[in-house]
Design an enzyme around this catalytic site. Structure first.
Site, short mmCIF file in Angstrom:
data_model
loop_
_atom_site.label_atom_id
_atom_site.label_comp_id
_atom_site.label_asym_id
_atom_site.label_seq_id
_atom_site.Cartn_x
_atom_site.Cartn_y
_atom_site.Cartn_z
N GLU A 1 -29.11 -42.96 67.57
CA GLU A 1 -29.98 -41.85 68.59
C GLU A 1 -29.13 -41.43 69.92
OE1 GLU A 1 -31.07 -44.38 66.74
OE2 GLU A 1 -33.05 -43.76 65.82
N GLY B 1 -33.97 -42.95 62.32
CA GLY B 1 -35.50 -43.42 61.80
C GLY B 1 -35.65 -44.02 60.45
N ALA C 1 -34.94 -38.91 61.65
CA ALA C 1 -36.01 -38.21 61.91
C ALA C 1 -35.45 -36.84 61.53
CB ALA C 1 -36.73 -38.47 63.22
N1 COA Z 1 -32.56 -34.16 60.60
C1 COA Z 1 -32.47 -32.99 59.93
N2 COA Z 1 -31.59 -32.47 59.17
C2 COA Z 1 -30.64 -33.37 58.68
C3 COA Z 1 -30.54 -34.90 59.21
C4 COA Z 1 -31.80 -35.16 60.17
N3 COA Z 1 -31.81 -36.48 60.50
N4 COA Z 1 -29.84 -35.29 58.29
C5 COA Z 1 -29.20 -34.59 57.51
N5 COA Z 1 -29.71 -33.51 57.75
C6 COA Z 1 -29.52 -32.22 57.08
C7 COA Z 1 -28.32 -31.40 57.50
O1 COA Z 1 -28.69 -30.33 58.65
C8 COA Z 1 -27.85 -30.49 56.44
O2 COA Z 1 -28.76 -29.49 56.33
P1 COA Z 1 -28.11 -27.85 55.70
O3 COA Z 1 -27.43 -28.37 54.54
O4 COA Z 1 -29.10 -27.11 55.55
O5 COA Z 1 -27.20 -27.73 56.79
C9 COA Z 1 -28.02 -31.50 55.21
O6 COA Z 1 -28.78 -32.45 55.57
C10 COA Z 1 -26.77 -32.18 54.68
O7 COA Z 1 -26.29 -32.84 55.98
P2 COA Z 1 -24.75 -33.06 56.00
O8 COA Z 1 -24.45 -33.34 57.28
O9 COA Z 1 -23.87 -31.80 55.36
O10 COA Z 1 -24.70 -34.28 54.95
P3 COA Z 1 -23.56 -35.51 55.02
O11 COA Z 1 -23.68 -36.12 53.72
O12 COA Z 1 -22.13 -34.85 55.13
O13 COA Z 1 -23.98 -36.40 56.31
C11 COA Z 1 -25.37 -37.61 57.58
C12 COA Z 1 -24.89 -37.01 56.26
C13 COA Z 1 -26.81 -38.23 57.55
C14 COA Z 1 -24.49 -38.52 58.09
C15 COA Z 1 -25.44 -36.52 58.73
O14 COA Z 1 -26.07 -35.40 58.08
C16 COA Z 1 -25.89 -37.00 60.03
O15 COA Z 1 -25.33 -37.51 60.69
N6 COA Z 1 -27.10 -36.61 60.18
C17 COA Z 1 -27.87 -36.77 61.28
C18 COA Z 1 -28.01 -38.65 61.37
C19 COA Z 1 -28.70 -38.92 62.78
O16 COA Z 1 -28.19 -38.63 63.90
N7 COA Z 1 -29.96 -39.55 62.64
C20 COA Z 1 -30.69 -40.04 63.56
C21 COA Z 1 -31.72 -38.96 63.91
S1 COA Z 1 -32.76 -39.43 65.42
#
Ligand code: COA
Length: 257
Positions: free
Chosen positions: A134, A111, A68
């Site tokens: 989460e 999510g 999410a």
């Molecule tokens: N919500 C909002 N933005 C998100 C997101 C999320 N759940 N997951 C990724 N993004 C955004 C990042 O903020 C980034 O945005 P920016 O370029 O404007 O800074 C972009 O997506 C790329 O993310 P990045 O972390 O650079 O990519 P990555 O390939 O290195 O890693 C993930 C990908 C998914 C592992 C990492 O983004 C992450 O850990 N995201 C959160 C996962 C999470 O906690 N999800 C549960 C939410 S309840």
């Protein structure tokens, strides 16, 4: 159903819909707009009645859904949580009257993992990564995650994932039953579509009633579940499709030397 969506793409071909989460720059994170657009698109597919199976996938090769949208989650309060914004959407996906398949490449987190679990089947690329991180953000998987994940993989494995927030690879996901098939990354969408076509080749009313019964099995006691199963079979026994398919089978055998 509108077609000019900002966060999703909807493509329908020969009874099969492909719904693509389309925020690749944000790892397809589910924001409020995507929630609204998915409700609209899915309601449209159900009302149109043309689609008989649906594949969900993420744009790009980095993520199915990274979770999410954390920027929006951060601002939500207790009242917002009780609006069950994502939970209502995921409930709708689980209850869709046709079979659904998640085609997962890359990250499938939070999510995103909860949504994939609401699909009937999951096909993953070898590089896919699954997790419920989460707790690292100080919240829980509250869009059904604490309920559907244990049903799918067992309580002990669900606790391992939800309490540690750790990420697992596609092979481990397959081993614990979170994923049905693992294929090379660049074959995920084709494999999911082929699986959907395999289902589309079966009796359509039978597939729908089978899904209804299987979903119901998790909700009700065994007695009422068995009752619904009986009633479903009674409906199917009267169906034209059952007569046609059984006649075809018997005639084919009779023609054999
Ligand atoms: N919500 C909002 N933005 C998100 C997101 C999320 N759940 N997951 C990724 N993004 C955004 C990042 O903020 C980034 O945005 P920016 O370029 O404007 O800074 C972009 O997506 C790329 O993310 P990045 O972390 O650079 O990519 P990555 O390939 O290195 O890693 C993930 C990908 C998914 C592992 C990492 O983004 C992450 O850990 N995201 C959160 C996962 C999470 O906690 N999800 C549960 C939410 S309840």
């Amino acid at each position: 159903m509108s077609t000019g969506y900002r966060t999703i793409l909807v493509d329908v071909e020969d009874r099969l819909a492909v719904v693509t989460f389309n925020r690749p720059d944000k790892r397809n994170a589910i924001d409020q707009t995507m929630v609204h657009e998915l409700h609209d698109a899915l309601d449209g597919l159900v009302v149109d009645g043309v689609v008989e199976a649906c594949v969900f996938t993420g744009a790009g090769d980095k993520a199915f859904i990274g979770g999410a949208d954390i920027a929006q989650l951060k601002e939500r309060n207790a009242i917002d949580a009780l609006k069950t914004i994502n939970a209502a959407l995921f409930g709708k996906i689980e209850a869709l009257p046709f079979p659904t398949i998640a085609a997962v490449r890359g990250y499938c987190l939070g999510g995103g993992c909860e949504l994939a679990i609401c699909c009937d089947l999951r096909v993953a690329g070898e590089g896919a990564k699954f997790g419920q991180p989460e707790v690292a953000l100080g919240i829980i998987p509250a869009a059904g995650g604490t309920q559907r994940l244990p049903r799918l993989v067992g309580l002990g494995r669900a606790k391992d994932l939800v309490l540690t927030g750790r990420t697992i690879d596609a092979r481990e996901a397959e081993r614990i039953g979170l994923v049905n098939r693992v294929v090379p990354d660049d074959e995920v969408l084709d494999a999911a579509k082929a699986l959907a076509r395999q289902i589309l080749a079966q009796g359509s009313l039978a597939v729908r009633l089978a899904k209804l019964n299987l979903n119901n099995s998790a909700r009700t006691g065994q007695d009422s579940g068995l009752l619904l199963e009986q009633v479903s079979q009674a409906v199917l026994f009267e169906s034209e499709e059952k007569r046609r398919r059984m006649t075809e089978f018997l005639e084919k055998r009779a023609r054999k030397p």
